[in-house]
Design an enzyme around this catalytic site. Structure first.
Site, PDB file in Angstrom:
ATOM      1  CG  LEU A 166      -2.158  -0.843   1.167  1.00  0.00           C
ATOM      2  CD1 LEU A 166      -1.806  -2.309   1.225  1.00  0.00           C
ATOM      3  CD2 LEU A 166      -3.124  -0.489   2.272  1.00  0.00           C
ATOM      4  CG  ASN A 217      42.154  16.966 -16.556  1.00  0.00           C
ATOM      5  OD1 ASN A 217      42.246  18.084 -16.045  1.00  0.00           O
ATOM      6  ND2 ASN A 217      41.141  16.174 -16.327  1.00  0.00           N
ATOM      7  NE  ARG A 267       0.231  12.965   9.973  1.00  0.00           N
ATOM      8  CZ  ARG A 267       0.117  11.879  10.731  1.00  0.00           C
ATOM      9  NH1 ARG A 267       0.509  11.905  11.991  1.00  0.00           N
ATOM     10  NH2 ARG A 267      -0.380  10.774  10.228  1.00  0.00           N
ATOM     11  CG  ASN A 321       2.342   8.662   9.868  1.00  0.00           C
ATOM     12  OD1 ASN A 321       1.910   8.211   8.810  1.00  0.00           O
ATOM     13  ND2 ASN A 321       2.224   8.018  11.006  1.00  0.00           N
TER      14      ASN A 321
HETATM   15  C1  UD1 Z   1      -4.181   1.305   9.583  1.00  0.00           C
HETATM   16  C2  UD1 Z   1      -5.070   0.204  10.169  1.00  0.00           C
HETATM   17  C3  UD1 Z   1      -4.877   0.141  11.697  1.00  0.00           C
HETATM   18  C4  UD1 Z   1      -3.409  -0.058  12.035  1.00  0.00           C
HETATM   19  C5  UD1 Z   1      -2.551   1.011  11.362  1.00  0.00           C
HETATM   20  C6  UD1 Z   1      -1.103   0.687  11.523  1.00  0.00           C
HETATM   21  C7  UD1 Z   1      -7.043   0.188   8.730  1.00  0.00           C
HETATM   22  C8  UD1 Z   1      -8.468   0.548   8.632  1.00  0.00           C
HETATM   23  N1  UD1 Z   1      -6.447   0.484   9.880  1.00  0.00           N
HETATM   24  O1  UD1 Z   1      -4.662   2.517  10.113  1.00  0.00           O
HETATM   25  O2  UD1 Z   1      -5.625  -0.923  12.234  1.00  0.00           O
HETATM   26  O3  UD1 Z   1      -3.238  -0.011  13.434  1.00  0.00           O
HETATM   27  O4  UD1 Z   1      -2.827   1.069   9.939  1.00  0.00           O
HETATM   28  O5  UD1 Z   1      -0.333   1.758  11.050  1.00  0.00           O
HETATM   29  O6  UD1 Z   1      -6.481  -0.411   7.846  1.00  0.00           O
HETATM   30  N2  UD1 Z   1      -3.405   3.679   2.110  1.00  0.00           N
HETATM   31  C9  UD1 Z   1      -3.679   3.594   0.761  1.00  0.00           C
HETATM   32  N3  UD1 Z   1      -4.904   3.920   0.314  1.00  0.00           N
HETATM   33  C10 UD1 Z   1      -5.897   4.321   1.136  1.00  0.00           C
HETATM   34  C11 UD1 Z   1      -5.634   4.403   2.508  1.00  0.00           C
HETATM   35  C12 UD1 Z   1      -4.389   4.072   2.969  1.00  0.00           C
HETATM   36  O7  UD1 Z   1      -2.792   3.228  -0.009  1.00  0.00           O
HETATM   37  O8  UD1 Z   1      -6.997   4.588   0.629  1.00  0.00           O
HETATM   38  C13 UD1 Z   1      -2.076   3.312   2.603  1.00  0.00           C
HETATM   39  C14 UD1 Z   1      -1.370   4.462   3.274  1.00  0.00           C
HETATM   40  O9  UD1 Z   1      -0.584   5.167   2.342  1.00  0.00           O
HETATM   41  C15 UD1 Z   1      -0.496   3.737   4.286  1.00  0.00           C
HETATM   42  C16 UD1 Z   1      -1.323   2.504   4.645  1.00  0.00           C
HETATM   43  O10 UD1 Z   1      -2.242   2.331   3.600  1.00  0.00           O
HETATM   44  O11 UD1 Z   1       0.719   3.301   3.729  1.00  0.00           O
HETATM   45  C17 UD1 Z   1      -2.052   2.648   5.981  1.00  0.00           C
HETATM   46  O12 UD1 Z   1      -2.947   3.716   5.882  1.00  0.00           O
HETATM   47  P1  UD1 Z   1      -3.220   4.701   7.076  1.00  0.00           P
HETATM   48  O13 UD1 Z   1      -4.175   5.729   6.660  1.00  0.00           O
HETATM   49  O14 UD1 Z   1      -1.937   5.137   7.678  1.00  0.00           O
HETATM   50  O15 UD1 Z   1      -3.976   3.716   8.072  1.00  0.00           O
HETATM   51  P2  UD1 Z   1      -4.309   3.993   9.563  1.00  0.00           P
HETATM   52  O16 UD1 Z   1      -5.521   4.791   9.654  1.00  0.00           O
HETATM   53  O17 UD1 Z   1      -3.113   4.466  10.261  1.00  0.00           O
HETATM   54 CA    CA Z   2      -0.833   5.048   9.671  1.00  0.00          CA
END
Ligand code: UD1
Ligand code: CA
Length: 454
Positions: free
Chosen positions: A8, A383, A15, A224
């Site tokens: 992902l 050179n 941030r 982040n």
């Molecule tokens: C997610 C988890 C949470 C976990 C946490 C760990 C879900 C709903 N929750 O939360 O349980 O504790 O990660 O860090 O999954 N991303 C995409 N597309 C999207 C949304 C996110 O590619 O539409 C990617 C982000 O770039 C990131 C990763 O997915 O690399 C996680 O997304 P993020 O929004 O950080 O998830 P959290 O809300 O932190």
């Molecule tokens: Ca996260």
């Protein structure tokens, strides 16, 4: 069974306050996403699928040499939606590891452990237990068995006290992903499609959700902002430094050492403080690196001593050489055994033969120096004529007097001597002395000018 890897990487990374997409920010000299891809490759993944969104083309361009399937998630509707967009290219069989592009330090060992644990039920996750899991999805267990993941924003007061959290790293059967993901909804506090909801679906299907913990907490740390990036950089550096010390390298202070690439080293290599090693470097037995050196894509053979603040880029150094302090070896510098390169000496695209010396203030560019020659202080190989570059050849056992300019193309023969201060524009034959300077003038009892009295 074959393993797919889904990464992902569509998030914006607001941030970071950067023009560079978050997953391209460097950790130990390599983009965050690059670390994840490297680890995926070590697992011999059958295919690596990366979900991109923000800064999409930049992200793809950074990895053109890798065999990656790119899938666009144009709108970031949640982690569940992100994985769902891969379904058209996701195999129907096997397991997928689901990783995050901004969690770069996850190790092959932990992922292998996760794959092994998830093989029978077809679903498992990496969790970690900490004192305060605020912000993370919490792992809800009953009689020790995982029941669900509840996101912080959706959690009750009771659930928020749970210390075990979801790290966002999963292994899931592809067949199940095809079955479950189309059924996700976004009825939750954030209005997002949560990948974490597949856990409850697995329970409803009567499956047992496996879990493993990483060996080291930093493996699951996400990035982040720049504060977290810098903190993780240090943790990763200390992790690498420990590995090097366990292999026998003497790091005088592992907290003041940076490796941005790969280092292979022999026995009893000693590295003083504030050294940066980049790219692929090799150090032979007993090599000593003084404080503050920067060494990139360079090979240094056994017994060579490098004094402080020397800089190497794509150089090759033989055995028992002495380099520095303040030496600069640029691409194409090839030094044989026992060569001495001293302070403020720059060497570029130049081969220097056995035991030759250039100890002070010298530029050797596009040159070849034989064995046993001495290059005096302040020697310059000229050179470049402003348009083209030419070569200087210096034979064996030659002696170049101090402050000489050798205007290339030019050859100085074996055993030849150049008098100090000469500007040499024509070849010097073997064993010949060449001097190019005006005759010394002397006036006896010379009176210096006197200050005029007013
Ligand atoms: C997610 C988890 C949470 C976990 C946490 C760990 C879900 C709903 N929750 O939360 O349980 O504790 O990660 O860090 O999954 N991303 C995409 N597309 C999207 C949304 C996110 O590619 O539409 C990617 C982000 O770039 C990131 C990763 O997915 O690399 C996680 O997304 P993020 O929004 O950080 O998830 P959290 O809300 O932190
Ligand atoms: Ca996260």
């Amino acid at each position: 069974m074959s393993t797919s890897v889904i990464i992902l990487a569509a998030g914006k990374g607001t941030r970071m306050r950067s023009n560079l997409p978050k997953v391209l920010q460097p950790l130990a000299g390599r983009p965050l996403l690059g670390h994840v891809i490297e680890t995926a490759k070590k697992l011999n993944a059958a295919n690596i699928i990366t979900i991109y969104g923000h800064g999409g083309s930049l992200v793809q361009e950074a990895f053109t040499q890798e065999h990656i399937q790119w899938v666009e998630q144009a709108e970031q509707l949640g982690t569940g939606h992100a994985v769902k967009v891969t379904l058209p290219v996701l195999p129907k069989e096997g397991l997928s590891l689901i990783l995050s592009g901004d969690v770069p330090c996850i190790t092959q060992q932990t992922l292998q452990k996760l794959l092994d644990a998830s093989q029978s039920s077809g679903i498992g996750l990496v969790t970690l237990t900490v004192a305060d899991a605020t912000g993370y999805g919490r792992i809800v267990r009953e009689n020790g068995k995982i029941q669900a993941i509840v996101e912080h924003k959706d959690a009750s007061e009771e659930q928020r006290k749970i210390k075990e959290f979801n790290t966002g790293i999963y292994a899931v059967s592809n067949a199940k992903l095809h079955e479950w993901l189309p059924r996700l909804n976004n009825n939750n506090a954030q209005g997002e499609y949560y990948l974490t909801d597949i856990v409850a679906m697995a329970i409803a299907d009567g499956l047992e959700v496996a879990s493993v913990e990483p060996e080291l907490a930093f493996e699951v740390e996400g990035v982040n902002d720049r504060v977290q990036l810098a903190a993780l950089e240090r943790e990763f550096q200390i992790f690498q430094a420990k590995q090097l010390m366990q292999q026998g390298i003497h790091l005088i202070d592992p907290s003041r050492f940076d490796l941005r690439g790969n280092l292979t080293a022999g026995k009893d290599v000693r590295i003083d403080i504030n050294v940066i090693i980049e790219g692929d470097c090799e150090l032979g037995d007993n090599v000593e690196i003084g404080a503050g050196c920067v060494i990139k894509n360079t090979k240094i053979a056994s017994g060579t001593k490098v004094q402080p603040y020397s800089v190497f880029d794509s150089a090759v150094v033989g055995e028992y050489a002495q380099i520095g302090p303040f030496a600069r070896l640029r691409p194409g510098a090839e030094l044989a055994n026992d060569v001495h390169i001293g302070n403020f000496v720059e060497v570029k695209n130049t081969k220097i033969g056995l035991g030759s010396k250039a100890n002070h203030f010298t530029y050797l560019g596009d040159a070849e120096v034989g064995a046993g020659s001495n290059i005096g202080a302040g020697t310059i190989t000229c050179n470049y004529d402003g348009a083209n570059k030419f070569k200087t050849i210096i034979g064996d056992a030659a002696f170049i007097g101090s402050n000489s300019s050798l205007v290339a193309p030019v050859t100085i023969g074996n055993g030849a001597t150049v008098g100090a201060g000469s500007t040499i524009t024509r070849n010097v034959a073997d064993n010949c002395l060449a001097v190019e300077r005006s005759k010394q003038f002397a006036k006896e009892n010379y009176q210096r000018p006197q200050k005029i009295k007013k």
